[in-house]
Design an enzyme around this catalytic site. Structure first.
Site, PDB file in Angstrom:
ATOM      1  N   ASP A  84       0.843  -1.199   0.000  1.00 53.53           N
ATOM      2  CA  ASP A  84       0.000   0.000   0.000  1.00 53.53           C
ATOM      3  C   ASP A  84       0.877   1.247   0.000  1.00 53.53           C
ATOM      4  OD1 ASP A  84       1.004   0.042   2.578  1.00 53.53           O
ATOM      5  OD2 ASP A  84      -0.828  -0.731   3.483  1.00 53.53           O
ATOM      6  N   TYR A 107      -1.887  -2.477  12.460  1.00 57.47           N
ATOM      7  CA  TYR A 107      -0.820  -2.860  13.384  1.00 57.47           C
ATOM      8  C   TYR A 107      -1.280  -2.578  14.806  1.00 57.47           C
ATOM      9  CZ  TYR A 107       2.132  -3.214   9.246  1.00 57.47           C
ATOM     10  OH  TYR A 107       2.642  -3.576   8.023  1.00 57.47           O
ATOM     11  N   GLU A 130       1.248 -10.610  -0.570  1.00 61.02           N
ATOM     12  CA  GLU A 130       1.744  -9.252  -0.289  1.00 61.02           C
ATOM     13  C   GLU A 130       3.090  -9.304   0.415  1.00 61.02           C
ATOM     14  OE1 GLU A 130       0.076  -4.976   1.388  1.00 61.02           O
ATOM     15  OE2 GLU A 130      -0.844  -6.819   2.125  1.00 61.02           O
TER      16      GLU A 130
END
Length: 512
Positions: A81, A226, A464
């Protein structure tokens, strides 16, 4: 009994390694570390330098911080991202610095030490700018929720560059302590090549540690991406250990000793849970004569016992193909983290003249531990049931549909027209074609519990990459550049008929 336990341990590890075997050489490991470090250039944010090797990337996010009149240009995008998360960024830098501190000769032999130092400095420069006062640290740039609704190149990015920070009134001890660890470890890296910069890093590390410790509070601003699950005690111990190692003073070792009750037996080493790393650093001090740190040594041993196949206290099982499997979401982050600690702790034990770790009735020699760690690196590089490398650009078969915005949309140099938020989804995210930009060195999230991997851009849990996954891999593969053949021979078992899993064709013609 001890002899039979040792034989059992060797036999179990040998069974795991006795599947299809790709015999990697020191040259292969050098190739892998060079690509793993190159990956960070594809993750850069800000004004790119003339030395930039990932030529498909351009300048991006050149006004970050402007809304609050601070310069937050630079640093790294954490994954696929366009958000800059300070906490995992700092952890990635600490790991890269740990690799540089413990394996400078091996990394130099691959002609990668300068590139590694540049990768570290690119991140620490950003974190220095983010540390605007003794009690203020900017911890995130960009709104993760909004960013994830768009699929656009960072060069085209028009999503809000929202700023997040911690202060004395809104603390976040995890991230402040992790940045302190990053600065302390990096100060060791630069001590002999830029003493002024090293001194600056150490000074800021001390300031941030004091901030993290005085204003204790758990960091939750980056949730749901996170979130802190392990609390901040692990980061405080981790930072204190690095500050002592960096020459910050005995008070940091005393801090760790006074708070060793915080230490917990862990079965993972990750951006959230640093206990195993802190235990490894502090166990070294215990073995060097600091007898009041014994708990850290015991907990470090327990970490090994939680991972080693055949251990009577094993916590993490392996896939049928032999890969450690902690959880399904980006499992290779836990594999690379654990593997780095396995190698680092083996080195600690060998330096102290210790033969290994005893787990109940089974004893694992340092050779056993390193052999298992090597099997994890080799699995990532292609010694697995799919005969596929999990690193983009390594070998002849690797993932082609990386879940990564910049990689999946043509480079701004080849496609100058702006690609908007929704256009990116319709034209590129949903495409079944390989990514137009080969993000060399990117390690994907990895296979599922059955060793299967679907090369699909939409499967972010498995396709990813992340900075911390690569950073831990750098520390792992560095240990093998000089030890590869030694570790392979350490089991002293009959020679197998080894079948190369794939033809490791030269990838030197890939355009960086």
């Amino acid at each position: 009994m001890a002899r039979s336990s040792a034989i059992l341990a060797v036999t179990i590890i040998f069974c795991i390694l006795a599947g299809p075997v790709a015999s990697f050489t020191a040259s292969d490991y050098k190739d892998a570390i060079s690509k793993a470090i190159l990956f960070f250039e594809g993750q850069r944010s800000g004004k790119l330098p003339v030395s930039q090797r990932a030529k498909w990337r351009g300048d991006s996010a050149l006004t970050d911080g402007k809304i609050e009149h601070v310069n937050l240009i630079g640093g790294y995008y954490d994954a696929g991202d366009n958000v800059k998360f300070g906490w995992p960024m700092a952890f990635s830098l600490t790991l890269l610095s740990w690799a540089a501190v413990e394996h400078p000769t091996e990394i130099s032999s691959a002609n990668q030490l300068l590139h590694l130092q540049r990768a570290i400095r690119w991140g620490t420069n950003f974190l220095i700018r983010a540390h605007t006062s003794s009690t203020t640290l900017y911890t995130q740039v960009g709104d993760g929720n909004v960013d994830h609704q768009c699929w656009e190149r960072p060069e085209d990015m028009d999503t809000p560059r929202t700023l997040y920070k911690i202060t004395s009134n809104s603390p976040g001890s995890e991230v402040a302590a992790e940045v302190a660890a990053a600065f302390a470890s990096a100060s060791i890296v630069f001590r002999k090549i830029d003493s002024n910069y090293s001194t600056k890093l150490l000074r800021r590390s001390k300031s941030l540690f004091a901030f993290a410790d005085k204003y204790r509070g758990s960091y939750q601003a980056s949730c749901p991406f996170y979130c802190s699950y392990s609390g901040y005690q692990d980061e405080l111990l981790w930072a204190a250990a690095w500050l002592y190692k960096a020459g910050g003073g005995n008070n940091y070792l005393n801090y760790a000793s006074s708070n060793q009750g915080w230490s917990q037996v862990a079965s993972e080493f990750s951006w959230d849970n640093k206990f195993a790393g802190a235990q490894t650093l502090l166990a070294k001090e215990f073995l060097n004569g600091k007898s009041n740190l014994e708990k850290f040594k015991k907990d470090a041993d327990a970490f090994i016992c939680a991972l080693m196949p055949g251990s009577t206290s094993i916590q993490i099982k392996t896939t049928p193909g032999g890969l450690l499997y902690t959880r399904d979401s980006s499992n290779l982050q836990y594999v690379t983290g654990a593997t780095m600690v396995l190698f680092m702790y083996s080195k600690v034990l060998e330096t102290a003249g210790k033969g290994g770790v005893t787990c109940g009735s089974v004893t694992f020699s340092t050779s056993n531990i390193k052999a298992f760690a090597k099997s994890q690196v080799d699995y990532i590089l292609g010694n697995n049931p799919l005969k596929m490398s999990n690193m983009v650009g390594f070998g002849s078969k690797y993932p082609t549909q990386l879940h990564h915005r910049a990689s999946s949309i043509p480079s701004i140099y080849n496609h100058p027209s702006r690609v908007g938020c929704n256009d990116g989804y319709s034209s590129w995210y949903n495409s079944n074609n390989p990514n137009p930009n080969i993000h060399v060195g990117a390690i994907v999230g990895g296979p599922n519990s059955g060793d299967q991997f679907v090369d699909s851009r939409s499967d972010y849990s498995h396709s990813e990459p992340t900075t911390y996954m690569n950073a831990a891999f750098v520390g792992s593969v560095a240990a093998l550049i000089s030890q590869g053949s030694e570790v392979e021979q350490s089991l002293q078992m009959p020679e197998l008929n080894k079948t190369t899993l794939y033809d490791r064709q030269s990838t030197k013609n890939i355009s960086y």
